[in-house]
Design a protein around this motif. Structure first.
Motif, mmCIF file in Angstrom:
data_model
loop_
_atom_site.group_PDB
_atom_site.id
_atom_site.type_symbol
_atom_site.label_atom_id
_atom_site.label_comp_id
_atom_site.label_asym_id
_atom_site.label_seq_id
_atom_site.Cartn_x
_atom_site.Cartn_y
_atom_site.Cartn_z
ATOM 1 N N LEU A 1 -37.363 -40.175 -70.744
ATOM 2 C CA LEU A 1 -37.487 -38.717 -70.626
ATOM 3 C C LEU A 1 -36.143 -38.044 -70.400
ATOM 4 N N ALA A 2 -35.131 -38.814 -70.065
ATOM 5 C CA ALA A 2 -33.797 -38.259 -69.833
ATOM 6 C C ALA A 2 -32.780 -39.369 -70.053
ATOM 7 N N GLY A 3 -31.531 -38.970 -70.211
ATOM 8 C CA GLY A 3 -30.486 -39.966 -70.366
ATOM 9 C C GLY A 3 -29.352 -39.480 -71.246
ATOM 10 N N LYS A 4 -28.490 -40.423 -71.613
ATOM 11 C CA LYS A 4 -27.307 -40.099 -72.415
ATOM 12 C C LYS A 4 -27.254 -41.020 -73.621
ATOM 13 N N THR A 5 -27.056 -40.419 -74.782
ATOM 14 C CA THR A 5 -26.909 -41.153 -76.033
ATOM 15 C C THR A 5 -25.552 -40.807 -76.626
ATOM 16 N N PRO A 6 -25.167 -41.468 -77.710
ATOM 17 C CA PRO A 6 -23.898 -41.087 -78.355
ATOM 18 C C PRO A 6 -23.847 -39.614 -78.762
ATOM 19 N N LYS A 7 -25.009 -38.986 -78.927
ATOM 20 C CA LYS A 7 -25.045 -37.568 -79.289
ATOM 21 C C LYS A 7 -24.936 -36.653 -78.086
ATOM 22 N N GLY A 8 -25.004 -37.237 -76.878
ATOM 23 C CA GLY A 8 -24.902 -36.423 -75.671
ATOM 24 C C GLY A 8 -26.111 -36.593 -74.776
ATOM 25 N N TRP A 9 -26.186 -35.741 -73.764
ATOM 26 C CA TRP A 9 -27.276 -35.799 -72.794
ATOM 27 C C TRP A 9 -28.571 -35.209 -73.375
ATOM 28 N N HIS A 10 -29.695 -35.758 -72.941
ATOM 29 C CA HIS A 10 -30.990 -35.164 -73.264
ATOM 30 C C HIS A 10 -31.855 -35.223 -72.014
ATOM 31 N N CYS A 11 -32.731 -34.246 -71.864
ATOM 32 C CA CYS A 11 -33.597 -34.201 -70.689
ATOM 33 C C CYS A 11 -34.896 -33.491 -71.039
ATOM 34 N N ASP A 12 -36.004 -34.208 -70.967
ATOM 35 C CA ASP A 12 -37.326 -33.662 -71.299
ATOM 36 C C ASP A 12 -38.222 -33.572 -70.067
ATOM 37 N N ILE A 13 -37.607 -33.411 -68.918
ATOM 38 C CA ILE A 13 -38.380 -33.269 -67.688
ATOM 39 C C ILE A 13 -37.735 -32.181 -66.839
ATOM 40 N N ARG A 14 -38.567 -31.356 -66.222
ATOM 41 C CA ARG A 14 -38.080 -30.345 -65.274
ATOM 42 C C ARG A 14 -38.518 -30.768 -63.882
ATOM 43 N N ILE A 15 -37.565 -30.942 -62.995
ATOM 44 C CA ILE A 15 -37.865 -31.413 -61.647
ATOM 45 C C ILE A 15 -37.779 -30.241 -60.680
ATOM 46 N N ALA A 16 -38.832 -30.072 -59.887
ATOM 47 C CA ALA A 16 -38.885 -28.979 -58.917
ATOM 48 C C ALA A 16 -38.956 -29.562 -57.514
ATOM 49 N N PRO A 17 -37.858 -29.539 -56.767
ATOM 50 C CA PRO A 17 -37.935 -29.969 -55.368
ATOM 51 C C PRO A 17 -38.779 -28.990 -54.572
ATOM 52 N N LEU A 18 -39.618 -29.522 -53.683
ATOM 53 C CA LEU A 18 -40.491 -28.693 -52.855
ATOM 54 C C LEU A 18 -39.973 -28.715 -51.418
ATOM 55 N N PHE A 19 -39.640 -27.540 -50.921
ATOM 56 C CA PHE A 19 -39.157 -27.403 -49.553
ATOM 57 C C PHE A 19 -40.290 -26.801 -48.726
ATOM 58 N N GLU A 20 -40.784 -27.587 -47.757
ATOM 59 C CA GLU A 20 -42.036 -27.235 -47.096
ATOM 60 C C GLU A 20 -41.876 -26.873 -45.628
ATOM 61 N N THR A 21 -41.154 -27.690 -44.889
ATOM 62 C CA THR A 21 -41.057 -27.463 -43.454
ATOM 63 C C THR A 21 -39.975 -26.435 -43.147
ATOM 64 N N ILE A 22 -39.972 -25.956 -41.903
ATOM 65 C CA ILE A 22 -38.931 -25.010 -41.478
ATOM 66 C C ILE A 22 -37.558 -25.649 -41.628
ATOM 67 N N ASP A 23 -37.421 -26.906 -41.219
ATOM 68 C CA ASP A 23 -36.122 -27.587 -41.330
ATOM 69 C C ASP A 23 -35.684 -27.688 -42.784
ATOM 70 N N ASP A 24 -36.627 -28.025 -43.677
ATOM 71 C CA ASP A 24 -36.283 -28.131 -45.106
ATOM 72 C C ASP A 24 -35.817 -26.792 -45.661
ATOM 73 N N LEU A 25 -36.503 -25.719 -45.287
ATOM 74 C CA LEU A 25 -36.124 -24.396 -45.773
ATOM 75 C C LEU A 25 -34.728 -24.005 -45.293
ATOM 76 N N GLU A 26 -34.395 -24.386 -44.075
ATOM 77 C CA GLU A 26 -33.091 -24.016 -43.523
ATOM 78 C C GLU A 26 -31.950 -24.743 -44.207
ATOM 79 N N ARG A 27 -32.219 -25.939 -44.767
ATOM 80 C CA ARG A 27 -31.125 -26.666 -45.419
ATOM 81 C C ARG A 27 -31.263 -26.689 -46.944
ATOM 82 N N ILE A 28 -31.995 -25.725 -47.473
ATOM 83 C CA ILE A 28 -32.209 -25.696 -48.911
ATOM 84 C C ILE A 28 -30.909 -25.546 -49.684
ATOM 85 N N ASP A 29 -29.965 -24.751 -49.136
ATOM 86 C CA ASP A 29 -28.704 -24.542 -49.847
ATOM 87 C C ASP A 29 -27.850 -25.807 -49.838
#
Length: 939
Positions: A536-564
């Motif tokens: 679904l992703a990787g590098k070939t002689p033609k360059g990078w390809h990526c067929d997946i969108r990854i969404a990190p989920l920030f749930e707790t108060i601590d996670d939200l505070e360190r999102i940046d």
């Protein structure tokens, strides 16, 4: 006037006598059914409990209360079940009556020809035009729009599909009655039809006998498409196009793109759900495809009957005629027919081919549903949805070319909109898993390599370097899947299924891969490595390809505070930046409302979510990355719920850049999407909110007032302190488990997902946000939605009148602050401290229960007082009297239901043997369904 300020002149009046009249009619008809088909005492019990508790609500009377509880205690399990069912059906009928009147009120406003309500397309676009937004700039905004509701199954809708279908029939019967002029005999006939449907409701068991499988949940989600959304979505675009012409003139060349899409987690969300396997995900995708194709075929059949134009009377376009010539081989080969069929009816001839190809696609996907290992060489009719659109566009353009634009603008235009929106995938299925599962899989993969160091011993920078090198490597691992642990093997198979379904169905079949409990940048890169192993992703002689969108989920108060911190490390990683660019340079970030609220309270959660949005959007823009925020909202206020229009407008300025994605959970699905008439309104309100909130795309947004931000930060700190004082109080969790029906909620057959992350762990970290919110709501505490707000305001303002005036100005001017307090009012209104006090009799330690209840009741009064002072109101929800009346109606029946539930919990928990215990379980589970229906909350 602020867009969130209610305007009595524009309010949709659903509290009119007609609504009361319809509810009274339904109640009488339900009484007739109970009189004839229930146990003889049921109707008497229903009415006496209702009247008795209504009297108690007006004035407490210990003697009457004891008499009512004695009556409840004398009822046997079957009679109690029937009493509860009667209340449940009343709630559903009252909701139908209100929904009918809401629709009729909107139609009346439209018929009057004046300006429509705030949130309508008409009002929104006229406002834009009047404020100087040119047609060119508005087109720019339209071209950036993405409106993406995501259906989830935790919890699944408590109502069965069978019940929803019966309720739909009642809705249509009452709607037709109220829109028609009927004579006395016709009215009697209509009443008899409605009575028959209520009788069917009474004789249909609304509680599932078995816990639903994931496939049942997929079908439940699909119900809303064929019941409502296939009809509604084309109408949304028609209404928006009409509003454009009214606001910008009929000569305007503004084009409305197809920007509404739907997502789903049902069959893809495996976080904590052991029943969602790779094969489950593949089945869900195929079922989605089957639903879309079935609808397209139905509409193509209808079009074939309509487009009967003869080539002896019209001259189709040359491009269209050329395509017919190219179709001859298909007629003779795949269809096995001579091309002389429809010889003089070119559009019917073309549509016959379209239909055959779609039916071939449908047969192919149905074969895979029945036999997942069916041969892959089954013939395809169409390679993709774009090929279908190409044929439909040829028909449309040809019709226009010979003066039949009106024919092109009817059902054909609607079908084009549906194919543009749903493709072959119907919904974009998100996949979700907890970060620890990926870490465990990657650790095992590294450990299986010769001479590999221990991955878990790496520092975070070392992990990122090792992951980046593995992703870029042409052969990162030598893997013998047979030697891997079952968990790791299954984790890898999920990504393999994703790759396979993209090839089989559509490249658009999956939305995002959501990582719950994202604490570090390496958690995202681990998923990218696993995707790389599946191609679904990787590098070939033609360059990078990526067929997946990854969404990190920030749930707790601590996670939200360190999102940046987490996202900066990702954006600055060369490998991730290259993959992101290859996938379209759009980063999706999911924000969790539920766990952050459970973790730190509603005030802290709201503010940390606000700040997190500002930080991540600014961070992405600084790196030249587009950012789409994915809001993990629940049905209740304690899980980010509330009106969609106001919720979107309350987001931080300059964060909604034309795109909004949010979860639609639980009972919200049936309330918003079961009826096309209501779905049209709800989608319109949400889309207009998106349009308004996205104005930053075409002009600089107003700068937020720094004094407001500073005050809110202090309120959030004080609110979190107050909330933590409660949840950290000795015995609070024991109180929760004893005075709420959370133990029975886990047995209710409304969802496939367990209520706890770890079965034997009763800690706050283990219990999921859904039963946490659901349990408090059932016992009428509703504390996740308001606790800490009163203390926060009181501590900040003290007795300072100037500070009160400042808060009042914030409420008037700042949509974010107004939305918090408006939602708080609704939650306080749904809470009932006198009923919550009754639940404390279930506690084993009465003194401890009294102490904790005292804390809650005091904070309730504190919050109520402070919110009303700021809003300048005498009573809760005075600004929304229609909703106030709707909820008040339900209290008449909720009060007895809550006391019935208390009695059932006592009997269920105290029963000495299993058989005696089991006889009380059925009415107890029904009481949970009934209270949820009355409060319109499932979590």
């Amino acid at each position: 006037m602020n867009d969130l300020t209610p305007d009595s002149s524009e309010r949709l009046d659903v509290s009119a006598p007609s609504a009361e009249k319809d509810i009274a009619l339904f109640a009488n008809l339900l009484g007739d059914v109970l009189r004839e088909y229930s146990r003889k005492r049921v109707l008497v019990v229903v009415e006496r409990l209702r009247d008795g508790f209504l009297t108690l609500r007006e004035q407490d009377d210990p003697e009457l209360r004891a008499k009512l509880m004695k009556r409840i205690d004398q009822l046997d399990p079957q009679t109690l079940s029937e009493v509860i069912r009667a209340y449940t059906i009343y709630f559903s009928l009252a909701h139908i009556a209100e929904e009918v009147q809401s629709f009729l009120a909107r139609r009346s406003r439209i018929s009057a020809g004046g300006r429509l309500w705030r949130g309508s397309f008409d009002h929104t676009l006229r406002q834009f035009a009047e404020e100087g937004v040119s047609a060119e700039r508005f087109q720019t905004l339209l071209d950036r729009l993405v409106y993406l509701p995501v259906f989830t199954a935790h919890p699944t809708e408590a109502k069965r599909r069978t019940t929803l279908e019966t309720q739909r029939r009642i809705f249509l019967l009452m709607l037709d009655w109220r829109r028609s002029v009927l004579n006395a005999e016709e009215e009697q006939d209509r009443m008899a039809e409605i009575l028959r449907e209520i009788q069917i409701l009474w004789k249909t068991d609304e509680v599932r006998v078995h816990k639903p499988q994931v496939t049942d949940e997929v079908r439940q989600g699909l119900y809303f498409f064929h019941a409502s959304l296939f009809e509604t979505l084309p109408q949304i675009y028609r209404n928006l196009e009409r509003a454009v012409r009214r606001a910008y003139g009929p000569e305007s060349d503004i084009r409305v793109p197809s920007f509404v899409a739907f997502g789903s987690w049902i069959g893809g969300d495996r976080d904590g759900n052991p029943f969602v396997k790779p094969d489950t995900t593949a089945l869900a995708v195929r079922m989605h495809c089957e639903e879309a194709l079935t609808e397209y075929i139905r509409r193509v059949k209808a079009l074939t009957r309509i487009l009967s134009h003869s080539n002896t009377l019209v001259q189709p376009s040359q491009a269209f005629l050329d395509s017919l010539d190219e179709d001859e081989d298909y007629w003779l080969g795949a269809m096995g027919q001579t091309p002389r069929r429809y010889y003089h009816e070119p559009y019917r001839r073309k549509l016959a081919i379209v239909r055959h190809r779609l039916e071939t696609n449908l047969a192919r996907v149905q074969a895979r549903i029945a036999h997942p290992e069916a041969p892959t060489d089954i013939i395809k009719g169409y390679d993709d949805a774009e090929s279908v659109l190409s044929d439909l566009h040829l028909i449309r353009d040809s019709l226009v070319s010979h003066g039949d634009a009106s024919a092109a603008d009817g059902p054909l235009a609607d079908l084009i909109r549906l194919v543009e929106s749903f493709g072959f995938h119907l919904v974009q299925l998100d996949v979700r898993q907890e970060s620890t599962r990926h870490t465990a899989a990657v650790t095992e993969l590294f450990a299986r390599q010769p001479g590999a160091p221990f991955y878990e011993s790496y520092t975070e920078p070392q992990k990122l370097q090792a992951l980046a090198q593995a992703i870029a490597h042409p052969y990162p691992f030598l893997i013998d899947k047979g030697t891997l642990t079952p968990d790791t093997r299954e984790t890898l198979e999920v990504f393999e299924v994703m790759a396979r379904m993209r090839a089989e169905i559509s490249a658009r079949v999956f939305g995002s891969y959501v990582i719950s409990m994202t604490h570090h940048a390496s958690h995202v890169m681990e998923v990218m490595l696993l995707a790389r192993l599946a191609g679904l992703a990787g590098k070939t002689p033609k360059g990078w390809h990526c067929d997946i969108r990854i969404a990190p989920l920030f749930e707790t108060i601590d996670d939200l505070e360190r999102i940046d911190t987490v996202m900066s490390a990702l954006f600055d990683n060369e490998t991730y930046a290259a993959l992101l660019k290859a996938s379209g340079n759009l980063q999706e970030v999911m924000l969790g409302y539920s766990d952050s609220c459970k973790d730190g309270g509603i005030m802290s959660s709201a503010w940390n979510l606000y700040e997190a949005q500002e930080k991540i959007v600014a961070l992405a823009e600084g790196r030249g990355v587009h950012c789409r925020l994915f809001h993990g909202r629940g049905g209740t206020i304690g899980r980010g719920g509330g009106p969609t229009h106001e919720s979107i407008l309350s987001q931080p300025d300059d964060t909604v850049h034309g795109q909004i994605k949010f979860t639609e959970q639980g009972e919200v699905l049936s309330y918003r999407y079961a009826n096309p008439e209501t779905a049209l309104y709800e989608l319109t309100m949400g889309i207009s909110g998106l349009v308004k909130a996205s104005r930053c795309v075409i002009e600089p947004p107003p700068k937020p007032r720094k004094d407001y931000l500073g005050i809110m930060a202090e309120l959030a700190r004080c609110g979190e302190e107050a909330y933590r004082e409660l949840v950290d109080a000795e015995g609070l969790l024991d109180y929760f488990y004893e005075v709420t029906p959370v133990d029975a909620i886990a047995l209710l057959n409304i969802g496939s997902r367990p209520s706890h992350r770890k079965k034997a762990d009763r800690s706050l970290n283990s219990i999921r946000a859904i039963p946490w919110v659901f349990g408090w709501a059932q016992s009428r505490h509703t504390i996740p939605a308001w606790y800490g707000i009163g203390s926060a305001i009181e501590r900040w303002r003290g007795g300072d009148l100037e500070r009160l005036a400042k808060l009042q100005k914030m409420y008037e001017e700042w949509p974010f602050f107004r939305a918090i307090l408006s939602n708080t009012q609704m939650s306080l209104f749904k809470a009932e401290m006198h009923i919550a006090a009754s639940y404390t009799q279930l506690a084993t330690d009465k003194d401890r229960a009294a102490r904790i209840y005292g804390l809650i009741a005091a904070e309730y009064e504190r919050t109520r007082t402070q919110v009303l002072n700021i809003a300048g109101l005498h009573g809760l929800m005075e600004e929304t009297p229609d909703l106030q009346l709707s909820l008040a109606r339900r209290n008449t029946y909720l009060d007895p239901l809550n006391h019935v539930q208390i009695a059932l919990l006592q009997r269920y928990r105290s029963s000495p043997d299993q058989d005696d215990r089991e006889q009380w379980l059925d009415p107890l589970l029904r009481s949970i369904n009934a209270v949820a229906a009355g409060m319109r909350n499932t979590g």
